[in-house]
Design an enzyme around this catalytic site. Structure first.
Site, PDB file in Angstrom:
ATOM      1  N   ASP A  13       0.830  -1.209   0.000  1.00 15.58           N
ATOM      2  CA  ASP A  13       0.000   0.000   0.000  1.00 15.58           C
ATOM      3  C   ASP A  13       0.865   1.261   0.000  1.00 15.58           C
ATOM      4  OD1 ASP A  13      -1.999  -1.959   0.465  1.00 15.58           O
ATOM      5  OD2 ASP A  13      -1.795  -1.687   2.630  1.00 15.58           O
ATOM      6  N   GLU A  34     -11.166  -0.499  -3.824  1.00 13.66           N
ATOM      7  CA  GLU A  34     -10.439   0.053  -2.696  1.00 13.66           C
ATOM      8  C   GLU A  34      -9.196   0.779  -3.184  1.00 13.66           C
ATOM      9  OE1 GLU A  34      -9.435  -3.328  -0.271  1.00 13.66           O
ATOM     10  OE2 GLU A  34      -7.689  -3.856  -1.490  1.00 13.66           O
TER      11      GLU A  34
END
Length: 317
Positions: free
Chosen positions: A17, A196
């Site tokens: 991420d 997401e």
């Protein structure tokens, strides 16, 4: 499925991420999920390559108990109106959970010149929907600031959708959240029905939102929303959605599950840079959540004649 040896090396190993922000002080700031999911670690360097060897400074560590004491995920660092802000998601202690995924969104703020030395203040960011939420980002457009995130909404099938709302401060939104996208295509619903990890870039008369879809194994991939720069960004009808993924696994060269990206620019400001994580194998032992080998990669990307991003393959240097 045949495994292939990757031909490129990650910028930073075991950092998922990833988010890279280039500040006006000349430094790049890097933050990402660490494999232990227990802290927020910040690096800085005057070059992108230098981030690989830059020391990781822990600016916050989770408490032992409480509502934000486990599974610290997907941090991003922003500089908003003179304030440094780190957005992240966290869950309560697993000992008190019936369901592991009970994340809510939080923000740390400091006004220190160097955020690695800041005295950080913690606040919860209320999305307006009391359900699993994560992956917040923020961006400004035409004098307005927006909050963009992923959330489970009761009554809608799937694991998470994308939402947007205007902000009245770096840590609070106003108005009702606006749903922009749900997982609907086959490539968005493999393993999990997921939209997401949104990231924003504005170029060539459009505002683009990249996002990630499906389970976090080799099926993980990126999709794209885009709107005209003059459109009302809070109107779902302003947004168009690519029917195909725009960035996905390269099985021929062994880069799998690219996604949860961010955007930055080269040192000279001339090239747009895609920042993403990926694995170099598909045979994950146990739960993919606990596999530490999602690595941070970066690559330059270009634009088509009609002003759309061309991300290419994750196996390209």
């Amino acid at each position: 499925m045949t495994e292939s040896a990757p031909l490129i090396k990650p910028l930073i190993e075991q950092r998922a991420d990833p988010y890279i922000y280039k500040h006006h002080d000349g430094y790049y700031y890097f933050i990402a999920s660490v494999p232990e999911y227990d802290r927020l670690e910040l690096r800085r360097s005057q070059t992108l390559a230098g981030l690989a060897e830059a020391p990781g400074i822990t600016v916050w560590r989770k408490p032992e108990t409480g509502p934000y004491s486990d599974l610290i995920w997907a941090p991003e660092i922003h500089f908003i109106d003179g304030t440094w802000c780190i957005y992240f998601a966290a869950a309560p202690s697993r000992e008190i959970l019936d369901n592991l995924f009970q994340h809510r969104m939080y923000a740390l703020t400091t006004t220190a010149d160097n955020p690695q030395e800041g005295n950080w203040q913690l606040a919860q960011v209320d999305s307006g929907i009391d359900a699993f939420c994560l992956d917040a980002t923020s961006f400004a457009h035409r004098g307005e600031r927006y909050y963009l995130w992923a959330q489970k909404e009761p009554g809608i099938p799937g694991n998470s959708n994308l939402y947007i709302a205007p902000m009245d401060s770096p840590i609070s939104i106003v108005g009702k959240p606006i749903r922009l996208s749900i997982p609907e295509f086959d490539w968005e619903t493999v393993g999990f029905a997921v939209n997401e990890g949104p990231a924003v870039i504005a170029r060539h008369g459009r505002v683009f939102i990249s996002y990630s879809a499906s389970a976090t194994d080799h099926n993980y991939c990126m999709g794209l929303l885009y709107a005209d720069e003059d459109a009302d960004l809070l109107d779902p009808a302003s947004w168009h959605k690519s029917p195909q993924p725009v960035f996905q696994s390269c099985h021929q060269r062994g880069i799998y599950g690219p996604g949860h990206n961010s955007f930055t620019v080269s040192e000279d400001g001339e090239r747009d840079i895609l920042v993403y994580h990926a694995r170099t194998y598909t045979k994950i032992e146990g739960d993919p959540l606990w596999d530490p080998n999602r690595h941070t990669y970066i690559k330059a990307f270009g634009w088509s004649d009609d002003g759309m991003p061309v991300f290419g393959s994750p196996a390209e240097p």
